[in-house]
Every structure is written in C-alpha cells, then in structure tokens.
Design a protein around this motif. Sequence first.
Motif, PDB file in Angstrom:
ATOM      1  N   LEU A 290      -0.818 -52.851 -42.578  1.00 43.43           N
ATOM      2  CA  LEU A 290      -1.109 -54.215 -43.319  1.00 43.43           C
ATOM      3  C   LEU A 290      -2.484 -54.175 -43.898  1.00 43.43           C
ATOM      4  CD1 LEU A 290      -0.042 -56.384 -40.242  1.00 43.43           C
ATOM      5  CD2 LEU A 290       1.365 -55.874 -42.403  1.00 43.43           C
ATOM      6  N   HIS A 291      -3.396 -53.413 -43.463  1.00 48.55           N
ATOM      7  CA  HIS A 291      -4.780 -53.285 -44.164  1.00 48.55           C
ATOM      8  C   HIS A 291      -4.547 -52.785 -45.618  1.00 48.55           C
ATOM      9  CE1 HIS A 291      -9.132 -52.704 -43.678  1.00 48.55           C
ATOM     10  NE2 HIS A 291      -8.994 -51.820 -44.835  1.00 48.55           N
ATOM     11  N   ALA A 292      -3.707 -51.613 -45.672  1.00 44.69           N
ATOM     12  CA  ALA A 292      -3.287 -51.191 -47.025  1.00 44.69           C
ATOM     13  C   ALA A 292      -2.696 -52.161 -47.977  1.00 44.69           C
ATOM     14  CB  ALA A 292      -2.395 -49.762 -46.841  1.00 44.69           C
ATOM     15  N   LEU A 293      -1.865 -52.921 -47.542  1.00 44.33           N
ATOM     16  CA  LEU A 293      -1.152 -54.008 -48.305  1.00 44.33           C
ATOM     17  C   LEU A 293      -2.150 -54.812 -48.789  1.00 44.33           C
ATOM     18  CD1 LEU A 293       2.143 -54.598 -46.302  1.00 44.33           C
ATOM     19  CD2 LEU A 293       1.873 -53.210 -48.532  1.00 44.33           C
ATOM     20  N   GLU A 294      -3.019 -55.449 -47.648  1.00 43.70           N
ATOM     21  CA  GLU A 294      -4.150 -56.336 -48.266  1.00 43.70           C
ATOM     22  C   GLU A 294      -5.018 -55.705 -49.189  1.00 43.70           C
ATOM     23  OE1 GLU A 294      -5.531 -60.424 -47.833  1.00 43.70           O
ATOM     24  OE2 GLU A 294      -3.608 -59.278 -47.726  1.00 43.70           O
ATOM     25  N   ARG A 295      -5.384 -54.588 -48.971  1.00 40.72           N
ATOM     26  CA  ARG A 295      -6.202 -53.767 -50.019  1.00 40.72           C
ATOM     27  C   ARG A 295      -5.634 -53.728 -51.406  1.00 40.72           C
ATOM     28  NH1 ARG A 295      -7.428 -49.328 -47.258  1.00 40.72           N
ATOM     29  NH2 ARG A 295      -5.614 -48.332 -48.273  1.00 40.72           N
ATOM     30  N   ALA A 296      -4.586 -53.556 -51.451  1.00 46.04           N
ATOM     31  CA  ALA A 296      -3.578 -53.622 -52.813  1.00 46.04           C
ATOM     32  C   ALA A 296      -3.526 -54.861 -53.314  1.00 46.04           C
ATOM     33  CB  ALA A 296      -2.315 -52.718 -52.462  1.00 46.04           C
ATOM     34  N   ARG A 297      -3.335 -55.928 -52.452  1.00 46.31           N
ATOM     35  CA  ARG A 297      -3.076 -57.184 -53.088  1.00 46.31           C
ATOM     36  C   ARG A 297      -4.487 -57.739 -53.747  1.00 46.31           C
ATOM     37  NH1 ARG A 297      -3.957 -62.568 -51.857  1.00 46.31           N
ATOM     38  NH2 ARG A 297      -5.136 -62.322 -49.763  1.00 46.31           N
ATOM     39  N   TYR A 298      -5.582 -57.252 -52.910  1.00 49.89           N
ATOM     40  CA  TYR A 298      -6.922 -57.643 -53.638  1.00 49.89           C
ATOM     41  C   TYR A 298      -7.251 -56.886 -54.964  1.00 49.89           C
ATOM     42  CZ  TYR A 298      -8.631 -61.095 -50.451  1.00 49.89           C
ATOM     43  OH  TYR A 298      -8.943 -62.058 -49.709  1.00 49.89           O
ATOM     44  N   ARG A 299      -6.546 -55.664 -55.022  1.00 47.79           N
ATOM     45  CA  ARG A 299      -6.759 -54.788 -56.155  1.00 47.79           C
ATOM     46  C   ARG A 299      -5.882 -55.418 -57.258  1.00 47.79           C
ATOM     47  NH1 ARG A 299      -5.229 -49.854 -54.301  1.00 47.79           N
ATOM     48  NH2 ARG A 299      -7.539 -49.661 -53.421  1.00 47.79           N
ATOM     49  N   ARG A 300      -4.740 -55.959 -57.144  1.00 49.08           N
ATOM     50  CA  ARG A 300      -3.897 -56.611 -58.272  1.00 49.08           C
ATOM     51  C   ARG A 300      -4.898 -57.721 -58.636  1.00 49.08           C
ATOM     52  NH1 ARG A 300       0.098 -55.197 -54.266  1.00 49.08           N
ATOM     53  NH2 ARG A 300       0.122 -57.461 -53.662  1.00 49.08           N
ATOM     54  N   TRP A 301      -5.328 -58.613 -57.815  1.00 48.94           N
ATOM     55  CA  TRP A 301      -6.133 -59.841 -58.112  1.00 48.94           C
ATOM     56  C   TRP A 301      -7.129 -59.518 -59.103  1.00 48.94           C
ATOM     57  CZ3 TRP A 301      -6.503 -64.370 -59.561  1.00 48.94           C
ATOM     58  CH2 TRP A 301      -7.590 -65.134 -59.284  1.00 48.94           C
ATOM     59  N   ARG A 302      -7.829 -58.524 -58.765  1.00 49.17           N
ATOM     60  CA  ARG A 302      -8.901 -58.152 -59.665  1.00 49.17           C
ATOM     61  C   ARG A 302      -8.530 -57.415 -60.953  1.00 49.17           C
ATOM     62  NH1 ARG A 302     -10.570 -55.964 -54.538  1.00 49.17           N
ATOM     63  NH2 ARG A 302     -10.104 -53.690 -55.390  1.00 49.17           N
ATOM     64  N   THR A 303      -7.276 -56.780 -60.774  1.00 45.54           N
ATOM     65  CA  THR A 303      -6.717 -56.123 -61.979  1.00 45.54           C
ATOM     66  C   THR A 303      -6.264 -57.281 -62.857  1.00 45.54           C
ATOM     67  OG1 THR A 303      -6.227 -54.098 -60.963  1.00 45.54           O
ATOM     68  CG2 THR A 303      -5.120 -54.745 -62.842  1.00 45.54           C
ATOM     69  N   ARG A 304      -5.885 -58.415 -62.289  1.00 45.68           N
ATOM     70  CA  ARG A 304      -5.361 -59.482 -63.093  1.00 45.68           C
ATOM     71  C   ARG A 304      -6.577 -60.245 -63.707  1.00 45.68           C
ATOM     72  NH1 ARG A 304      -1.605 -63.940 -60.268  1.00 45.68           N
ATOM     73  NH2 ARG A 304      -1.306 -65.066 -62.217  1.00 45.68           N
TER      74      ARG A 304
ATOM     75  N   GLY B 133     -16.840 -59.874 -58.577  1.00 43.88           N
ATOM     76  CA  GLY B 133     -17.782 -60.876 -58.224  1.00 43.88           C
ATOM     77  C   GLY B 133     -17.187 -62.212 -58.198  1.00 43.88           C
ATOM     78  N   LEU B 134     -16.487 -62.253 -59.279  1.00 38.16           N
ATOM     79  CA  LEU B 134     -15.777 -63.744 -59.255  1.00 38.16           C
ATOM     80  C   LEU B 134     -14.753 -64.105 -58.492  1.00 38.16           C
ATOM     81  CD1 LEU B 134     -15.612 -63.876 -63.494  1.00 38.16           C
ATOM     82  CD2 LEU B 134     -16.826 -65.476 -61.785  1.00 38.16           C
ATOM     83  N   ALA B 135     -13.960 -62.893 -58.108  1.00 37.81           N
ATOM     84  CA  ALA B 135     -12.955 -63.050 -57.171  1.00 37.81           C
ATOM     85  C   ALA B 135     -13.595 -63.169 -55.664  1.00 37.81           C
ATOM     86  CB  ALA B 135     -11.929 -61.790 -56.881  1.00 37.81           C
ATOM     87  N   ALA B 136     -14.846 -62.519 -55.487  1.00 35.98           N
ATOM     88  CA  ALA B 136     -15.314 -62.853 -54.193  1.00 35.98           C
ATOM     89  C   ALA B 136     -16.003 -64.405 -53.997  1.00 35.98           C
ATOM     90  CB  ALA B 136     -16.506 -62.045 -54.111  1.00 35.98           C
ATOM     91  N   PHE B 137     -16.301 -64.735 -55.298  1.00 33.85           N
ATOM     92  CA  PHE B 137     -16.806 -66.329 -55.545  1.00 33.85           C
ATOM     93  C   PHE B 137     -15.740 -66.972 -54.882  1.00 33.85           C
ATOM     94  CE2 PHE B 137     -17.044 -70.099 -57.789  1.00 33.85           C
ATOM     95  CZ  PHE B 137     -18.312 -70.814 -57.279  1.00 33.85           C
ATOM     96  N   ALA B 138     -14.446 -66.928 -55.848  1.00 34.54           N
ATOM     97  CA  ALA B 138     -13.377 -67.746 -55.695  1.00 34.54           C
ATOM     98  C   ALA B 138     -12.904 -67.904 -54.301  1.00 34.54           C
ATOM     99  CB  ALA B 138     -12.279 -67.739 -56.521  1.00 34.54           C
ATOM    100  N   HIS B 139     -12.749 -66.526 -53.595  1.00 35.97           N
ATOM    101  CA  HIS B 139     -12.439 -66.574 -52.392  1.00 35.97           C
ATOM    102  C   HIS B 139     -13.342 -67.142 -50.945  1.00 35.97           C
ATOM    103  CE1 HIS B 139      -8.902 -63.852 -53.396  1.00 35.97           C
ATOM    104  NE2 HIS B 139      -8.387 -64.965 -53.406  1.00 35.97           N
ATOM    105  N   GLY B 140     -14.610 -67.065 -51.417  1.00 32.67           N
ATOM    106  CA  GLY B 140     -15.674 -67.608 -50.728  1.00 32.67           C
ATOM    107  C   GLY B 140     -15.683 -69.194 -50.653  1.00 32.67           C
ATOM    108  N   LEU B 141     -15.327 -69.618 -51.815  1.00 30.89           N
ATOM    109  CA  LEU B 141     -15.018 -71.180 -51.993  1.00 30.89           C
ATOM    110  C   LEU B 141     -13.868 -71.728 -51.278  1.00 30.89           C
ATOM    111  CD1 LEU B 141     -16.376 -73.817 -53.054  1.00 30.89           C
ATOM    112  CD2 LEU B 141     -15.215 -73.181 -55.269  1.00 30.89           C
ATOM    113  N   VAL B 142     -12.795 -70.825 -51.367  1.00 28.77           N
ATOM    114  CA  VAL B 142     -11.607 -71.001 -50.587  1.00 28.77           C
ATOM    115  C   VAL B 142     -11.972 -71.287 -49.192  1.00 28.77           C
ATOM    116  CG1 VAL B 142      -9.369 -70.119 -49.723  1.00 28.77           C
ATOM    117  CG2 VAL B 142     -10.010 -69.988 -52.294  1.00 28.77           C
ATOM    118  N   VAL B 143     -12.772 -70.321 -48.500  1.00 31.82           N
ATOM    119  CA  VAL B 143     -13.035 -70.322 -47.031  1.00 31.82           C
ATOM    120  C   VAL B 143     -13.901 -71.665 -46.756  1.00 31.82           C
ATOM    121  CG1 VAL B 143     -14.181 -69.247 -45.369  1.00 31.82           C
ATOM    122  CG2 VAL B 143     -12.784 -67.940 -46.973  1.00 31.82           C
ATOM    123  N   GLN B 144     -14.777 -72.087 -47.507  1.00 34.19           N
ATOM    124  CA  GLN B 144     -15.564 -73.230 -47.455  1.00 34.19           C
ATOM    125  C   GLN B 144     -14.820 -74.268 -47.567  1.00 34.19           C
ATOM    126  OE1 GLN B 144     -19.088 -73.304 -46.991  1.00 34.19           O
ATOM    127  NE2 GLN B 144     -18.669 -70.951 -46.556  1.00 34.19           N
TER     128      GLN B 144
END
Length: 190
Positions: A112-126, A151-162
Amino acid sequence: MPAKTDHDARRRDVSAAVWRVVAEGGFGALTLRSVAAELGASTGLVTHYFGSKQQLIRHALELAEDRTRASIPEVTDLRTALAAVLPTTPEVTEISRVWVSSWDVALAEPELHALERARYRRWRTRLRPLVIKAQSVGDLPPGDPGDLATGLAAFAHGLVVQALFDPTTYTPKRQLRILDTHLAALRPSD
C-alpha cells in the motif's frame, strides 16, 4: 431452484457499504463485520466479494482513487487543479477524510505504501505541465518545475489537513483565499 442474483449490483452494494464505513470511521473502522453491518448482511456475503481485510483496504483505496478522479475535472490551469483538491464541498471533504485516514495503513503496509507513493507521483506529474505553463506567463518564478510542483502539492495537502481538523476556521472561502495568497506570493516581482 435458488434465486438468481445480480452479482454486479451486489458488488456495487458492497462497495458502497465499504465507502460509507471508511468515510465515516476511517480505515481503522474497516472490517468485514463493519461492512456487513453497514450492508445489513452477513459477513459471508462480504467475504464472497472480499476475502480479507487487506482486500477491503485495497478496494477502498481504489474507490477513493475513482472518486478523486471523478471529482477533479481535467484542468488547464494550476490554480483550478490545486483548488480542486481542497475540501470545499461535502464530496471532496469526504474523499479527503478517506485519503488522510489511509495514510496510517499505507505507511505500515509495503504494498500500500508503494501504491500511495505512485499516487503522489501521478499528482506531481499532473501538476508539472501546469507549473511550466504558469512559469511561461510569469505567474511562477523560474526554477525546476518538478520542485515547484512538489511544493505546491505539499502546500495544498497541508491546507487539506488544516481544513479537515478545523473546518470552522478553514472555511471553503478561506481555503481558496489562502491558496490565492500563496500563489500570489510566488509570483515574481517585476
């Protein structure tokens, strides 16, 4: 003679029950019994479609991926792409709750770790071509578009958590205002 069952419809019913359990209680609440209870059926019915908790978890992640894809339209600009992941609607809030809840199981389980890593990679690629486009019109500074996308993906997901933890403070309107402020701060000065 036994009654015929529409297996596709039954599987959709079980999938819907899986989603409701995860959306309400997170991945910690996801068990064969909880899905059966949500469905109003026996655990035997659930195990007919998902033989283990691991299969339930994988299916819930697939549902989250499908719902995420369906909720985020094809976009041509960076701001719209980033705003689409913010929990500004009940549907995206539910999806966000599921994703954040999934991190615990994804960190503990290598597959599942690998799947999540791939999902984040797809998001950054997009995001990367949208970053390049924003750089080309002067909305973002020059630099490595991959780093900016990260950086923008991390910002957006940080705002999601907040917003998930404090929805009263981080209303949809405020989330979008914070996003706009962040993007404006990145814009190079003339």
